[in-house]
Design a protein around this motif. Structure first.
Motif, PDB file in Angstrom:
ATOM      1  N   PHE A  96      25.986  17.153  34.973  1.00  0.00           N
ATOM      2  CA  PHE A  96      26.082  16.675  36.435  1.00  0.00           C
ATOM      3  C   PHE A  96      24.719  16.797  36.914  1.00  0.00           C
ATOM      4  CE2 PHE A  96      26.351  17.777  40.760  1.00  0.00           C
ATOM      5  CZ  PHE A  96      27.440  17.056  41.230  1.00  0.00           C
ATOM      6  N   SER A  97      23.794  17.622  36.589  1.00  0.00           N
ATOM      7  CA  SER A  97      22.343  17.775  37.202  1.00  0.00           C
ATOM      8  C   SER A  97      21.391  16.828  36.816  1.00  0.00           C
ATOM      9  CB  SER A  97      21.722  19.088  37.058  1.00  0.00           C
ATOM     10  OG  SER A  97      22.686  19.945  37.534  1.00  0.00           O
ATOM     11  N   TYR A  98      21.386  16.037  35.334  1.00  0.00           N
ATOM     12  CA  TYR A  98      20.420  15.408  34.880  1.00  0.00           C
ATOM     13  C   TYR A  98      20.532  14.029  35.797  1.00  0.00           C
ATOM     14  CZ  TYR A  98      16.956  13.998  31.853  1.00  0.00           C
ATOM     15  OH  TYR A  98      15.515  13.506  31.389  1.00  0.00           O
ATOM     16  N   PRO A  99      21.610  13.431  35.955  1.00  0.00           N
ATOM     17  CA  PRO A  99      21.563  12.166  36.637  1.00  0.00           C
ATOM     18  C   PRO A  99      21.169  12.318  38.205  1.00  0.00           C
ATOM     19  CG  PRO A  99      23.623  12.414  35.432  1.00  0.00           C
ATOM     20  CD  PRO A  99      22.907  13.676  35.525  1.00  0.00           C
ATOM     21  N   LEU A 100      21.586  13.571  38.780  1.00  0.00           N
ATOM     22  CA  LEU A 100      21.294  13.698  40.141  1.00  0.00           C
ATOM     23  C   LEU A 100      19.806  13.996  40.273  1.00  0.00           C
ATOM     24  CD1 LEU A 100      22.439  14.645  42.953  1.00  0.00           C
ATOM     25  CD2 LEU A 100      22.480  16.795  42.281  1.00  0.00           C
ATOM     26  N   ALA A 101      19.139  14.845  39.340  1.00  0.00           N
ATOM     27  CA  ALA A 101      17.729  15.132  39.596  1.00  0.00           C
ATOM     28  C   ALA A 101      16.781  13.693  39.109  1.00  0.00           C
ATOM     29  CB  ALA A 101      17.460  15.983  38.249  1.00  0.00           C
ATOM     30  N   TYR A 102      17.429  12.898  38.195  1.00  0.00           N
ATOM     31  CA  TYR A 102      16.896  11.714  38.003  1.00  0.00           C
ATOM     32  C   TYR A 102      16.647  10.787  39.260  1.00  0.00           C
ATOM     33  CZ  TYR A 102      15.368   7.592  35.262  1.00  0.00           C
ATOM     34  OH  TYR A 102      14.579   6.891  34.381  1.00  0.00           O
ATOM     35  N   ILE A 143      16.997  11.769  42.273  1.00  0.00           N
ATOM     36  CA  ILE A 143      16.196  12.325  43.474  1.00  0.00           C
ATOM     37  C   ILE A 143      14.649  12.112  42.977  1.00  0.00           C
ATOM     38  CG2 ILE A 143      15.736  14.084  44.930  1.00  0.00           C
ATOM     39  CD1 ILE A 143      18.483  15.371  44.008  1.00  0.00           C
ATOM     40  N   GLY A 144      14.616  12.422  41.734  1.00  0.00           N
ATOM     41  CA  GLY A 144      13.019  12.443  41.341  1.00  0.00           C
ATOM     42  C   GLY A 144      12.397  11.135  41.000  1.00  0.00           C
ATOM     43  N   VAL A 145      13.113  10.143  40.370  1.00  0.00           N
ATOM     44  CA  VAL A 145      12.779   9.001  40.011  1.00  0.00           C
ATOM     45  C   VAL A 145      12.840   7.850  40.763  1.00  0.00           C
ATOM     46  CG1 VAL A 145      12.332   7.558  37.877  1.00  0.00           C
ATOM     47  CG2 VAL A 145      12.545   9.939  37.584  1.00  0.00           C
ATOM     48  N   LYS A 146      14.454   7.540  40.871  1.00  0.00           N
ATOM     49  CA  LYS A 146      14.817   6.344  41.787  1.00  0.00           C
ATOM     50  C   LYS A 146      14.482   6.348  43.063  1.00  0.00           C
ATOM     51  CE  LYS A 146      16.401   4.271  38.089  1.00  0.00           C
ATOM     52  NZ  LYS A 146      15.801   3.095  37.708  1.00  0.00           N
ATOM     53  N   ALA A 147      14.534   7.658  43.705  1.00  0.00           N
ATOM     54  CA  ALA A 147      14.295   7.681  45.283  1.00  0.00           C
ATOM     55  C   ALA A 147      13.028   7.581  45.643  1.00  0.00           C
ATOM     56  CB  ALA A 147      15.149   8.701  45.572  1.00  0.00           C
ATOM     57  N   ARG A 148      12.060   7.674  44.710  1.00  0.00           N
ATOM     58  CA  ARG A 148      10.523   7.597  44.895  1.00  0.00           C
ATOM     59  C   ARG A 148      10.143   6.716  46.233  1.00  0.00           C
ATOM     60  NH1 ARG A 148       7.535   8.291  39.018  1.00  0.00           N
ATOM     61  NH2 ARG A 148       8.596  10.144  38.476  1.00  0.00           N
ATOM     62  N   PRO A 149      10.756   5.463  46.205  1.00  0.00           N
ATOM     63  CA  PRO A 149      10.267   4.702  47.369  1.00  0.00           C
ATOM     64  C   PRO A 149      10.589   5.226  48.615  1.00  0.00           C
ATOM     65  CG  PRO A 149      11.244   3.398  45.468  1.00  0.00           C
ATOM     66  CD  PRO A 149      11.494   4.773  45.179  1.00  0.00           C
ATOM     67  N   MET A 180      18.146  14.784  49.888  1.00  0.00           N
ATOM     68  CA  MET A 180      19.046  15.040  48.805  1.00  0.00           C
ATOM     69  C   MET A 180      18.680  16.481  48.443  1.00  0.00           C
ATOM     70  SD  MET A 180      19.657  11.680  47.043  1.00  0.00           S
ATOM     71  CE  MET A 180      20.951  12.264  45.888  1.00  0.00           C
ATOM     72  N   LEU A 181      17.591  16.756  48.272  1.00  0.00           N
ATOM     73  CA  LEU A 181      16.956  18.217  47.999  1.00  0.00           C
ATOM     74  C   LEU A 181      17.685  19.314  48.726  1.00  0.00           C
ATOM     75  CD1 LEU A 181      13.274  17.700  46.676  1.00  0.00           C
ATOM     76  CD2 LEU A 181      15.280  18.379  45.406  1.00  0.00           C
ATOM     77  N   VAL A 182      17.727  18.986  50.063  1.00  0.00           N
ATOM     78  CA  VAL A 182      18.155  19.762  51.060  1.00  0.00           C
ATOM     79  C   VAL A 182      19.768  19.803  50.591  1.00  0.00           C
ATOM     80  CG1 VAL A 182      18.925  20.130  53.591  1.00  0.00           C
ATOM     81  CG2 VAL A 182      16.504  19.564  52.767  1.00  0.00           C
ATOM     82  N   MET A 183      20.328  18.764  50.302  1.00  0.00           N
ATOM     83  CA  MET A 183      21.934  19.153  50.258  1.00  0.00           C
ATOM     84  C   MET A 183      22.087  19.946  48.731  1.00  0.00           C
ATOM     85  SD  MET A 183      22.827  15.208  51.060  1.00  0.00           S
ATOM     86  CE  MET A 183      24.512  15.281  50.503  1.00  0.00           C
TER      87      MET A 183
END
Lengths: 399, 303
Positions: B99-105, B107-113, B121-124
């Motif tokens: 569950f966490s890997y796609p979520l972390a990916y 937040i950390g990679v795709k949402a960089r822009p 999302m981190l707050v959530m």
């Protein structure tokens, strides 16, 4: 992508009406370009001119806003990077830190299911003289070594088209020369097509068959290095590729084979065939090494242009040649390179001199030197080098 | 990345040779703290685990002894609970990772822009921490109870048998563990993926690797330190957890984990040696598993 075999020859690259916009700016305005198979093509330009974007479009790492990309006659515009017969030597090397050097080089071979990937990878490492470091991790190598691994990792796949993004930037001069020759011989041996992106005019000129000078998302001029140097079409090319003395003035008269331009009260002749514009205000140019420095007013000779008198403001001796700055009233500062045939500098600052050159050596530009100021002149190679030196000095001072 | 701070090697090389009194002085509070609150309780726990009941004494009266049989009895009596604990913890860790890997990916990679989206999302992910662990688990109990909306709807749709339950089953316990430990998995993964060099992913594509191949050959190995940290931070507390599996929360009589057994031995039946020896066994097994895991995943730097 065919698996299990190498490309047997290079492929044509064709860019048709390419435009690339990013949110907020246009990286490439309009680009049409054909690179014939087996050629060594260099895209030369200052940083931010769109050359790296062009490379990324060809590699498939960016999608063009408009236009299409053809490799070997096949439209690859909508293909993913892994489906294109293209390999890139990245400016950042982009070596996989968790793999050994050998595994890095074998990566592409494994993906294409080549037989004996490790042996081929080992051969590629021998080519870049790093076979003794095959089992190291990339982080244990120096910048230059990493760059050679990146080169080996791309070349080992024998792509139909090899993209080089400032590939020799981190190498020292000797290794750089060696790698230039190496690259050139690989390219000739296999007949691959090389697309080389660089801001180093010397590298572009020594290695490439064809150089395209890019500025502000457009190709300013394209041709063989000698042609570009001898006959630049625009002020940007004249100044980015080597140095030029540029003078702007109105055309006084045009004969069947030459035009006469008024510069600092003197008539300066330029062959008509070497001038892009034949009327109105015209900028004429002459390379500093084609100028002769005279301490006496020369007699008027047919086929020779003379400017002067002017005052020598600066003399710098560089071993092979001496560079003089001459202040000619009405024509700005003129740079003269004189080969030290007999001995060093012949005049001292303050001396009154004349400069002359053969009419056949001059060239006429299609734009003017004053317009040239708009082309972000702070980005020419010399200034980049000066800036880099300053930064380095500042850095050393801090530490 | 809580473990990265202990990276070996460099610290040793850079340490000054001269013995510094100030350094000792600065270390003193830490050393005292560890002695008082780690070493002393540990020794006391080991001693308790070897105690023998006082002959003809009351329930809960024990004397110092060297009764190592306590361990044999604990394992033979509660072996099933020990296995169940590690089974549940393993399942919860795997689900949390998936569950966490796609979520972390994302937040950390795709949402960089979009830094704002990243922060939101981190707050959530962290927000549930603001509410007590117990309260959240209780909330799930009522949500998943037989009278709850979910179960009654499923029953109405005949997707669940009329007499089936969800609370009190092993599935509910694993669900609860997964839910409660997801932030411990997501945050170290995010911290790692946020620094992922996407140029390496591009290089993978350039070298004929399909996106899936690039993911397994490049992205996953590069994020291994994050995965290891996340797995440890999830697995260790989940194996010893006794809230989720408790019948008062999501568990039932058949879902007791080692934590529940220790709790009941300590607090209900007053069998201190059995509880202590179970605690020691739990610690030892976790320690061995962690060492093997770190060795095998090639991130010894974390130790």
């Amino acid at each position: 992508m065919a698996t299990g075999s190498f490309a047997t020859s290079g492929a044509d690259l064709e860019l048709v009406g390419i435009q690339k916009r990013f949110p907020g700016f246009t990286a490439i305005e309009h680009l049409d370009l054909v690179i014939p198979a087996g050629s060594f093509f260099a895209l030369l330009g200052p940083s931010g001119c769109g050359k790296t974007t062009t490379l990324r479009l060809v590699a498939g790492l960016e999608d063009p806003t408009r236009g299409s990309i053809l490799i070997g006659g096949e439209d690859v515009t909508h293909r993913k990077p892994f489906q294109r017969p293209v390999n890139t030597v990245f400016q950042s090397y982009a070596l996989f830190p968790h793999m050994t050097v050998l595994e890095n080089v074998a990566f592409g071979l494994r993906r294409r299911k080549m037989a004996k990937p490790l042996e081929l990878a080992q051969e590629a490492l021998e080519l870049v003289e790093l076979e003794h470091l095959a089992s190291r991790k990339p982080t244990q190598l120096s910048g230059g070594q990493q760059q050679r691994v990146a080169l080996a990792r791309a070349v080992v796949n024998r792509p139909a088209l090899l993209l080089l993004d400032e590939p020799l930037g981190a190498l020292d001069l000797k290794l750089r020369r060696q790698m230039q020759l190496e690259l050139k011989s690989i390219q000739e041996e296999v007949g691959l097509t090389f697309l080389h992106v660089t801001h180093d005019q010397e590298e572009a000129m020594t290695m490439a068959d064809t150089v395209a000078v890019m500025n502000k998302g457009r190709i300013e001029q394209l041709g063989a290095p000698e042609d570009l140097y001898e006959l630049p079409h625009t002020a940007f090319v004249a100044n980015f590729l080597g140095q030029s003395n540029l003078f702007t003035g109105p055309v006084l008269e045009a004969t069947s084979h030459a035009i006469a331009v008024e510069v600092a009260g003197t008539r300066v002749l330029v062959p008509k065939a070497r001038a892009r514009k034949h009327s109105g205000e015209v900028t004429v140019g002459i390379r500093p090494e084609k100028l002769r420095l005279l301490t006496e007013a020369p007699p008027t000779t047919a086929g020779v242009n003379t400017l002067g008198p002017g005052t020598v403001t600066d003399v710098s001796f560089s071993g092979v040649s001496t560079q003089y700055q001459v202040d000619v009233p009405g024509a700005d500062s003129v740079t003269v390179f004189a080969q030290n045939l007999d001995f060093g500098p012949v005049v001292t600052p303050g001396t009154e001199v004349w400069v002359s050159w053969k009419v056949d050596h001059g060239f006429g530009l299609e734009d003017s030197a004053s317009e040239e100021a708009k082309f972000a002149p702070e980005l020419d190679t010399a200034t980049i080098a000066v800036q880099a030196k300053r930064d380095l000095a500042a850095e050393l001072e801090v530490s | 990345m809580a473990f990265a701070a202990f990276a070996t090697g460099t610290a040793k090389e850079q340490a000054p040779r001269r013995k510094s009194r100030i350094a000792l002085l600065l270390l003193l509070p830490g050393i005292l703290y560890m002695m008082l609150f780690f070493l002393v309780p540990l020794v006391s726990l080991v001693m308790t685990s070897l105690q023998a009941p006082v002959e003809f004494g009351d329930i809960g009266e024990y004397e110092t002894a060297f009764r190592w049989e306590n361990y044999v009895v604990a394992i033979s009596t509660y072996g099933e609970h020990i296995l169940r604990s590690f089974g549940y913890a393993l399942m919860a860790t795997i689900f949390a990772l998936l569950f966490s890997y796609p979520l972390a990916y994302f937040i950390g990679v795709k949402a960089r822009p979009w830094p704002l989206l990243q922060k939101l999302m981190l707050v959530m992910v962290i927000a549930p921490f603001f509410i007590s662990f117990l309260l959240r688990t209780l909330a799930w109990k009522s949500l998943l109870s037989d009278e709850g909306f979910l179960v009654s709807s499923l029953k109405a749709l005949s997707l669940m048998a009329p007499d089936a339950h969800f609370t009190g089953t092993g599935a509910a316990v694993v669900f609860g563990l997964t839910y409660n430990f997801i932030p411990f998995m997501t945050l170290p993964l995010y911290a790692n993926l946020e620094r992922l060099d996407t140029r390496l992913v591009e290089a993978g594509g350039d070298l004929y690797a399909r996106p899936a191949t690039t993911f397994f050959k490049v992205t996953v190995p590069l994020s291994m330190p994050g995965i290891v940290s996340g797995v440890l931070l999830t697995f260790i507390p989940a194996a010893g957890d006794y809230i989720n599996a408790s019948p008062q929360f999501l568990g039932g009589p058949s879902t007791a984990m080692i934590g529940n057994v220790i709790e009941s031995n300590f607090l209900v039946t007053n069998n201190y040696p059995a509880a202590a020896s179970l605690s020691i066994i739990l610690m030892a097994v976790i320690l061995v598993m962690v060492v093997v895991y770190i060795k095998r995943s090639g991130t010894e730097d974390l130790l």
